[in-house]
Each structure stands twice: as structure tokens, then as C-alpha cells.
Design a protein around this motif. Sequence first.
Motif, PDB file in Angstrom:
ATOM      1  N   TYR A 133       0.826  -1.213   0.000  1.00  0.00           N
ATOM      2  CA  TYR A 133       0.000   0.000   0.000  1.00  0.00           C
ATOM      3  C   TYR A 133       0.862   1.265   0.000  1.00  0.00           C
ATOM      4  O   TYR A 133       0.542   2.250  -0.666  1.00  0.00           O
ATOM      5  CB  TYR A 133      -0.940   0.004   1.206  1.00  0.00           C
ATOM      6  N   ARG A 146      -7.671   0.543   6.295  1.00  0.00           N
ATOM      7  CA  ARG A 146      -7.837  -0.627   5.416  1.00  0.00           C
ATOM      8  C   ARG A 146      -7.494  -1.916   6.158  1.00  0.00           C
ATOM      9  O   ARG A 146      -8.194  -2.928   6.018  1.00  0.00           O
ATOM     10  CB  ARG A 146      -6.934  -0.477   4.182  1.00  0.00           C
ATOM     11  N   ARG A 202     -12.600  -2.494  -2.264  1.00  0.00           N
ATOM     12  CA  ARG A 202     -12.205  -1.858  -1.002  1.00  0.00           C
ATOM     13  C   ARG A 202     -10.895  -1.083  -1.131  1.00  0.00           C
ATOM     14  O   ARG A 202     -10.695  -0.081  -0.449  1.00  0.00           O
ATOM     15  CB  ARG A 202     -12.097  -2.912   0.103  1.00  0.00           C
ATOM     16  N   ASP A 203     -10.003  -1.562  -1.996  1.00  0.00           N
ATOM     17  CA  ASP A 203      -8.738  -0.857  -2.194  1.00  0.00           C
ATOM     18  C   ASP A 203      -8.924   0.446  -2.959  1.00  0.00           C
ATOM     19  O   ASP A 203      -7.970   1.216  -3.137  1.00  0.00           O
ATOM     20  CB  ASP A 203      -7.744  -1.742  -2.965  1.00  0.00           C
ATOM     21  N   LEU A 210     -14.739   3.352   3.199  1.00  0.00           N
ATOM     22  CA  LEU A 210     -14.214   2.210   3.945  1.00  0.00           C
ATOM     23  C   LEU A 210     -14.882   2.084   5.315  1.00  0.00           C
ATOM     24  O   LEU A 210     -15.257   0.994   5.750  1.00  0.00           O
ATOM     25  CB  LEU A 210     -12.701   2.361   4.137  1.00  0.00           C
TER      26      LEU A 210
END
Length: 302
Positions: A133, A146, A202-203, A210
Amino acid sequence: MADKNIKLFENKRVRTAWDEEKEEWLFSIIDICAILTDSDYQTARNYWKWLKNKLKDEGSELVSNTNQLKMPAPDGKMRLTDVADTKQVLRLIQSIPSSKAEPFKVWLAEVGNDRINETADPELSIDRALATYLRKGYSREWINQRLQAIQVRKDLTDEWENRGVKQGAEFAILTDEITKGWTGMTTRQYKNLKGLRKEGLRDNMSMLELTLNQLAEATTTEISRDEKPQSFEENRQVAKRGGSAAGVARQAVEAQTGKPVITSKKAVDFARLLTDVVDYKVDKDDKETDKKIVSRPKKSDN
């Protein structure tokens, strides 16, 4: 075929097709063989025919699992040709003795070793996710959110397994119910809004997206633990309620902020925003430094 269905590898064309249902790219096996064996179309076609028979004799599942699609042949006509998804292509690469395939084989060995190590020490997988990330340009605040969301999702899927829900299609159906509950869209519609295909939804969510998705999944888990649904339909109703609870929260947030929570922005936009902020700060700091240098009094010769 449109240009978007042509991929390039070492400046050579690979015909592709997108499987909407499975969300997978499919690649022409003959094109892959042509690149790895450095041969023309007909030679690659003959090579694949030979290799396919060899793999079949060895009992390889690769041959039995490949499909056929119509793709433009060298003569311009649409003809059926064998295609493979990413996993199958990687398996195919391992079967071809080629110097061009060697880097892929080394990479696959490294990935396999990493996964074995992560099984022995799960903390390594968290470290890998964090590093990935960061390389993509996410902020540490987003990454922390996340990683928390990953744990919430794991708690939910563990609960579903305890309730007898099956991985795969049933997980996907319940996830859709949760997503519809708080966004008003299916997971596929949500991904389409963001222009996503293979990328994870979701990314590509904002911090607020989120948070609300996390709230929806956590609420679903809590309801399920309290009520212990027995059938798949009961689990489905619980998923709807969990999603709806987060949907109420979304409406409240939008009423207070005056703007929609759900955005078409994706990861690259968030990363670009972060880069712009950093670049602005660096540029501003440089200008402040320049001002200090310019205004610094000259030293006296005495």
C-alpha cells in the motif's frame, strides 16, 4: 477486435477478452506460446498442439480447464482459439522451457516461498500488505483503516462459516446484500461506478467509504452472533439488515456534510491527491528556504 482487447508483451500482441461474470482476463494461449518460444503464429499453433497432448498425457488439469473463444486470426476472420486465465497462463509458463519464461518461474518460486513463510508467521502478510500500500502511494491513515477493515471482514467470513454459509457464490450473494444495503448498488455496479475491473473495490474506497462498509460488515457480524441464523435465507436477511444500518448512517453523514459519501474516485485518484499535497508542501518549503537565503544578511568583511 478493439485495441483495448490487445495486450503487449515485449512489443508483441496478445489477444485478450474480459470475462464479466468471473471478472477475469482471458489470454490467447497461442499468442503466449509465440512470445515464449519466439516463433510465428503457425509454429506457435503447432507447438501448443504438441504441448497440449503432452500435458494431457501427464494428467495436467490445465488442458481440461481451458476454454475456447472466437478471436481474430491472422487472416482477419474470427476463429475459435484456446484461452487461459491468469492462473492458467502462469501454469503454462512453467511448462515451457524458455529463457523468456525463466524470470516468471523465479518470481513464482519467490511468491511460493513468501506464502509458506507467511503461513508460519502471519504477521509477515501484514507487513507485506503495508509495504504494498505504501508503494502505491496510500497515506498511512488510509492504510490503518484498510487493515482494520480486513480484520472486520475476516470476523464476518468466520461467522458465515460458523453459520454454514459456503465460500464462493454464497459469500458473494451475502456481500452483495450488504453492499446494496448501504450504497443502493450491487458490488458489480459499485465497481462499474469507479471504473474497476479486476481491481479490488475496497482498495479503491475513500476513508469514509471504507468506514461505512466496515460498519455494515461489523453490524452484520454482530446481528448474526446474536440471532444465530440457521438457513442461507436467514443469513441473507441478516446481511440486508446489517447493510441497511450503515445505509442510515450514510444518509446522516450526507445530510450533515451536504455531499455524497459514495464517489467514483479510485485508488489512483487518492494516491494522486496525496502526491499533490506532498509536492505542494515540498515546493512551499523550498520557496521558504529560498526566501531565507535571499534575505540572509551578508557577512561583514571585518
